[in-house]
Design a protein around this motif. Structure first.
Motif, PDB file in Angstrom:
ATOM      1  N   VAL A 166       0.835  -1.193   0.000  1.00 32.14           N
ATOM      2  CA  VAL A 166       0.000   0.000   0.000  1.00 32.14           C
ATOM      3  C   VAL A 166       0.872   1.247   0.000  1.00 32.14           C
ATOM      4  O   VAL A 166       1.949   1.282   0.614  1.00 32.14           O
ATOM      5  CB  VAL A 166      -0.958   0.003   1.219  1.00 32.14           C
ATOM      6  N   SER A 167       0.405   2.272  -0.703  1.00 33.95           N
ATOM      7  CA  SER A 167       1.098   3.551  -0.792  1.00 33.95           C
ATOM      8  C   SER A 167       0.070   4.661  -0.647  1.00 33.95           C
ATOM      9  O   SER A 167      -1.106   4.494  -0.990  1.00 33.95           O
ATOM     10  CB  SER A 167       1.815   3.682  -2.148  1.00 33.95           C
ATOM     11  N   VAL A 168       0.498   5.812  -0.128  1.00 33.85           N
ATOM     12  CA  VAL A 168      -0.351   6.995  -0.007  1.00 33.85           C
ATOM     13  C   VAL A 168       0.308   8.146  -0.755  1.00 33.85           C
ATOM     14  O   VAL A 168       1.520   8.367  -0.609  1.00 33.85           O
ATOM     15  CB  VAL A 168      -0.580   7.401   1.460  1.00 33.85           C
ATOM     16  N   ILE A 169      -0.474   8.867  -1.559  1.00 31.35           N
ATOM     17  CA  ILE A 169       0.022  10.085  -2.195  1.00 31.35           C
ATOM     18  C   ILE A 169      -0.973  11.214  -1.935  1.00 31.35           C
ATOM     19  O   ILE A 169      -2.113  10.972  -1.528  1.00 31.35           O
ATOM     20  CB  ILE A 169       0.237   9.918  -3.722  1.00 31.35           C
ATOM     21  N   GLY A 170      -0.532  12.442  -2.168  1.00 31.39           N
ATOM     22  CA  GLY A 170      -1.416  13.582  -2.040  1.00 31.39           C
ATOM     23  C   GLY A 170      -2.307  13.728  -3.254  1.00 31.39           C
ATOM     24  O   GLY A 170      -2.031  13.180  -4.334  1.00 31.39           O
TER      25      GLY A 170
ATOM     26  N   ALA B 231      16.498  12.975   6.860  1.00 33.24           N
ATOM     27  CA  ALA B 231      16.316  12.160   5.651  1.00 33.24           C
ATOM     28  C   ALA B 231      15.679  10.830   6.036  1.00 33.24           C
ATOM     29  O   ALA B 231      16.333   9.802   6.086  1.00 33.24           O
ATOM     30  CB  ALA B 231      17.660  11.942   4.958  1.00 33.24           C
ATOM     31  N   GLY B 232      14.372  10.869   6.333  1.00 37.11           N
ATOM     32  CA  GLY B 232      13.662   9.636   6.691  1.00 37.11           C
ATOM     33  C   GLY B 232      13.557   8.749   5.468  1.00 37.11           C
ATOM     34  O   GLY B 232      14.290   7.777   5.303  1.00 37.11           O
ATOM     35  N   GLY B 233      12.655   9.094   4.560  1.00 39.89           N
ATOM     36  CA  GLY B 233      12.621   8.449   3.252  1.00 39.89           C
ATOM     37  C   GLY B 233      11.887   7.131   3.189  1.00 39.89           C
ATOM     38  O   GLY B 233      11.525   6.689   2.101  1.00 39.89           O
ATOM     39  N   PHE B 234      11.661   6.463   4.305  1.00 40.41           N
ATOM     40  CA  PHE B 234      11.025   5.151   4.264  1.00 40.41           C
ATOM     41  C   PHE B 234       9.681   5.223   4.973  1.00 40.41           C
ATOM     42  O   PHE B 234       9.608   5.476   6.176  1.00 40.41           O
ATOM     43  CB  PHE B 234      11.918   4.093   4.918  1.00 40.41           C
ATOM     44  N   GLY B 235       8.624   4.999   4.224  1.00 37.66           N
ATOM     45  CA  GLY B 235       7.296   5.062   4.801  1.00 37.66           C
ATOM     46  C   GLY B 235       6.246   4.911   3.730  1.00 37.66           C
ATOM     47  O   GLY B 235       6.541   4.736   2.538  1.00 37.66           O
ATOM     48  N   ILE B 236       5.003   5.032   4.113  1.00 38.88           N
ATOM     49  CA  ILE B 236       3.882   4.782   3.214  1.00 38.88           C
ATOM     50  C   ILE B 236       3.617   5.954   2.277  1.00 38.88           C
ATOM     51  O   ILE B 236       3.027   5.784   1.215  1.00 38.88           O
ATOM     52  CB  ILE B 236       2.628   4.443   4.047  1.00 38.88           C
ATOM     53  N   TYR B 237       4.073   7.163   2.649  1.00 31.98           N
ATOM     54  CA  TYR B 237       3.837   8.349   1.826  1.00 31.98           C
ATOM     55  C   TYR B 237       4.879   8.407   0.719  1.00 31.98           C
ATOM     56  O   TYR B 237       6.071   8.539   0.976  1.00 31.98           O
ATOM     57  CB  TYR B 237       3.897   9.603   2.693  1.00 31.98           C
TER      58      TYR B 237
ATOM     59  N   ASP C 201       4.870  10.414  11.285  1.00 33.14           N
ATOM     60  CA  ASP C 201       4.406   9.417  12.249  1.00 33.14           C
ATOM     61  C   ASP C 201       4.639   8.025  11.681  1.00 33.14           C
ATOM     62  O   ASP C 201       5.215   7.145  12.338  1.00 33.14           O
ATOM     63  CB  ASP C 201       2.920   9.648  12.537  1.00 33.14           C
ATOM     64  N   ASN C 202       4.203   7.811  10.442  1.00 30.39           N
ATOM     65  CA  ASN C 202       4.360   6.508   9.818  1.00 30.39           C
ATOM     66  C   ASN C 202       5.823   6.167   9.578  1.00 30.39           C
ATOM     67  O   ASN C 202       6.255   5.033   9.813  1.00 30.39           O
ATOM     68  CB  ASN C 202       3.579   6.466   8.502  1.00 30.39           C
ATOM     69  N   THR C 203       6.602   7.139   9.132  1.00 30.27           N
ATOM     70  CA  THR C 203       8.021   6.884   8.885  1.00 30.27           C
ATOM     71  C   THR C 203       8.730   6.437  10.156  1.00 30.27           C
ATOM     72  O   THR C 203       9.534   5.493  10.132  1.00 30.27           O
ATOM     73  CB  THR C 203       8.702   8.142   8.315  1.00 30.27           C
ATOM     74  N   CYS C 204       8.441   7.104  11.279  1.00 29.31           N
ATOM     75  CA  CYS C 204       9.074   6.712  12.543  1.00 29.31           C
ATOM     76  C   CYS C 204       8.768   5.257  12.883  1.00 29.31           C
ATOM     77  O   CYS C 204       9.658   4.496  13.298  1.00 29.31           O
ATOM     78  CB  CYS C 204       8.585   7.615  13.670  1.00 29.31           C
ATOM     79  N   LYS C 205       7.530   4.843  12.699  1.00 28.48           N
ATOM     80  CA  LYS C 205       7.129   3.488  13.062  1.00 28.48           C
ATOM     81  C   LYS C 205       7.646   2.458  12.068  1.00 28.48           C
ATOM     82  O   LYS C 205       8.060   1.362  12.463  1.00 28.48           O
ATOM     83  CB  LYS C 205       5.605   3.430  13.186  1.00 28.48           C
TER      84      LYS C 205
ATOM     85  N   PHE D 105       9.648   7.271  -9.090  1.00 27.94           N
ATOM     86  CA  PHE D 105       8.411   6.679  -9.578  1.00 27.94           C
ATOM     87  C   PHE D 105       7.188   7.505  -9.193  1.00 27.94           C
ATOM     88  O   PHE D 105       6.059   7.081  -9.445  1.00 27.94           O
ATOM     89  CB  PHE D 105       8.253   5.249  -9.046  1.00 27.94           C
ATOM     90  N   SER D 106       7.400   8.649  -8.575  1.00 32.99           N
ATOM     91  CA  SER D 106       6.266   9.492  -8.205  1.00 32.99           C
ATOM     92  C   SER D 106       6.703  10.947  -8.201  1.00 32.99           C
ATOM     93  O   SER D 106       7.897  11.263  -8.235  1.00 32.99           O
ATOM     94  CB  SER D 106       5.693   9.094  -6.838  1.00 32.99           C
ATOM     95  N   VAL D 107       5.703  11.828  -8.159  1.00 24.94           N
ATOM     96  CA  VAL D 107       5.949  13.270  -8.183  1.00 24.94           C
ATOM     97  C   VAL D 107       5.260  13.908  -6.980  1.00 24.94           C
ATOM     98  O   VAL D 107       4.051  13.712  -6.772  1.00 24.94           O
ATOM     99  CB  VAL D 107       5.402  13.920  -9.476  1.00 24.94           C
ATOM    100  N   LEU D 108       6.021  14.645  -6.203  1.00 27.54           N
ATOM    101  CA  LEU D 108       5.451  15.466  -5.144  1.00 27.54           C
ATOM    102  C   LEU D 108       4.978  16.767  -5.779  1.00 27.54           C
ATOM    103  O   LEU D 108       5.772  17.654  -6.082  1.00 27.54           O
ATOM    104  CB  LEU D 108       6.503  15.738  -4.062  1.00 27.54           C
TER     105      LEU D 108
END
Length: 401
Positions: free
Chosen positions: A86-90, A166-172, A201-205, A220-223
């Motif tokens: 699963v992935s989340v985008i804006g 530089a978190g970078g790892f998460g669902i967003y 929050d998600n990245t921390c967990k 593979f995505s655009v902010l």
């Protein structure tokens, strides 16, 4: 179902419809899209789904009886997810569903894989260019297995001493195994998403819990950043203040961004982003007993970097003033002396003016992109000078970071 894309949205239906249209063009079939509408007017997206979108891969969650906070709107998507990943985008962003090919490749090669991250492009919609703006395209394509300790230090301790960890790892703008999200819910307050700064929050967990993570340099995505987005607020103090006020108003009772022992308010002029991210990492480590020794000193240096990226001398003055007040109150002023920005500051004349390649990113002056309107159009334009997806997913080499 292999892959689920979630799009939470509120009162930005025009942008959300463009995001849906772009994803619907994909020939991939093993994915679904869940649109969680939290808008005041439920008819716009409902009409679009009923009369124009004829695609079984898409589902709409209509607004509830009362406006939800951002974190609660994200939360209600998860029970609807049918995908293994699963992935989340804006709603003003874009994601290439072809990323599921990359995830499949990594699953074959990496045991216990639970998180896939990739580089992201940055693009401002035409209505969000009040100042000179640059789009950014990462131009790498290598695969990296991150060092867990390094990632944790960057996220929890702010060890890089830059204005953002530089978190970078998460669902967003990343992909997380659904099974990991269920494990997170069981361990952390019986929720998938808990803190109002929901992405961090998600990245921390995720960084704490994931068995294995992997990163691809190829985007593979655009902010995307439209005029109504959180990112747009960085161009205007007035816009930022309005977004912060709206965010707090809709956050809901019982929720707060910062703990009482962390006196850096996102309400301070120009400091919404750094303060909310820092407050989230501080909250997570304190609540769940994660060691973040060194955070205070590193955060003081990061705060200086935040100030030095100001566009004007007045912006610099306001940021310094707000952060100085925070450090004087933080842990009895113990770290105040480390926050020592220069007394005088002159913004660089070339800020957002130069384009070209710098540190593995291609920067493109957006004033020259007259025929490109949406993030998806920009993504397809940028693909002309990126490694094709079919070559990235067919590669066998993995390079440790």
């Amino acid at each position: 179902m292999y892959f689920t894309i979630c799009i939470p949205t509120r009162n930005r239906q025009r942008y959300c419809i463009e995001a849906i249209k772009a994803i619907a063009e994909s020939e991939e079939t093993d994915f679904e899209v869940i649109v969680a509408d939290n808008s005041d007017d439920a008819t716009i997206l409902d009409d679009y789904f009923r009369t124009q979108l004829n695609d079984s891969r898409f589902r709409l969650l209509p607004p509830e009886s009362t406006v939800l906070s951002m974190v609660d709107n994200w939360e209600r998507t998860m029970p609807e997810v049918g995908g293994r990943w699963v992935s989340v985008i804006g709603d003003d962003d874009h994601i290439d569903p072809g990323v599921l090919q990359l995830i499949r490749r990594y699953e074959r090669e990496q045991a216990n894989l639970e998180v896939v991250s990739w580089a992201r492009m940055n693009y401002n919609w035409p209505d969000n260019r009040a100042i000179q703006t640059l789009a950014a395209v990462p131009v790498g394509h290598s695969t990296h297995i991150p060092d867990r300790k390094t990632v944790s230090n960057q996220l929890y301790r702010w060890s890089q001493r830059e204005k953002r960890p530089a978190g970078g790892f998460g669902i967003y703008h990343g992909a997380v195994r659904r099974s990991l999200m269920e494990r997170i819910k069981r361990k952390y307050s019986d929720r998938y998403f808990e803190h109002p700064t929901v992405d961090f929050d998600n990245t921390c967990k995720v960084v704490t819990e994931a068995k294995a993570m992997i990163f691809c340099q190829r985007p593979f995505s655009v902010l995307g950043a439209c005029v109504a987005s959180n990112s747009a607020s960085t161009q205007s103090f007035e816009a930022m203040q309005k977004l912060v006020d709206d965010f707090y108003r809709e956050m809901g009772s019982g929720q707060q961004i910062q703990d009482d022992d962390f006196p850096f308010s996102p309400k301070l002029p120009g400091l919404a982003i750094i303060s909310s991210i820092a407050a989230t990492t501080w909250w997570f480590c304190r609540k769940y007993g994660v060691d973040n020794d060194g955070f205070q000193e590193n955060f003081a240096h990061s705060a200086i970097q935040e100030c030095l990226t100001s566009r004007t001398a007045e912006e610099y003055r306001l940021k310094v003033q707000g952060l100085r007040i925070g450090f004087e109150a933080f842990e009895g002023g113990k770290w105040a002396a480390l926050f020592d920005p220069p007394e005088e500051f002159t913004p660089p004349v070339s800020q957002n003016q130069l384009c070209g390649v710098f540190k593995n990113n291609m920067y493109i002056r957006e004033s020259g992109l007259e025929k490109i309107v949406t993030p998806a159009e920009f993504y397809h334009f940028a693909e002309s000078f990126l490694m094709p997806v079919k070559h990235v997913v067919s590669a066998r080499e993995v390079f440790a970071a």
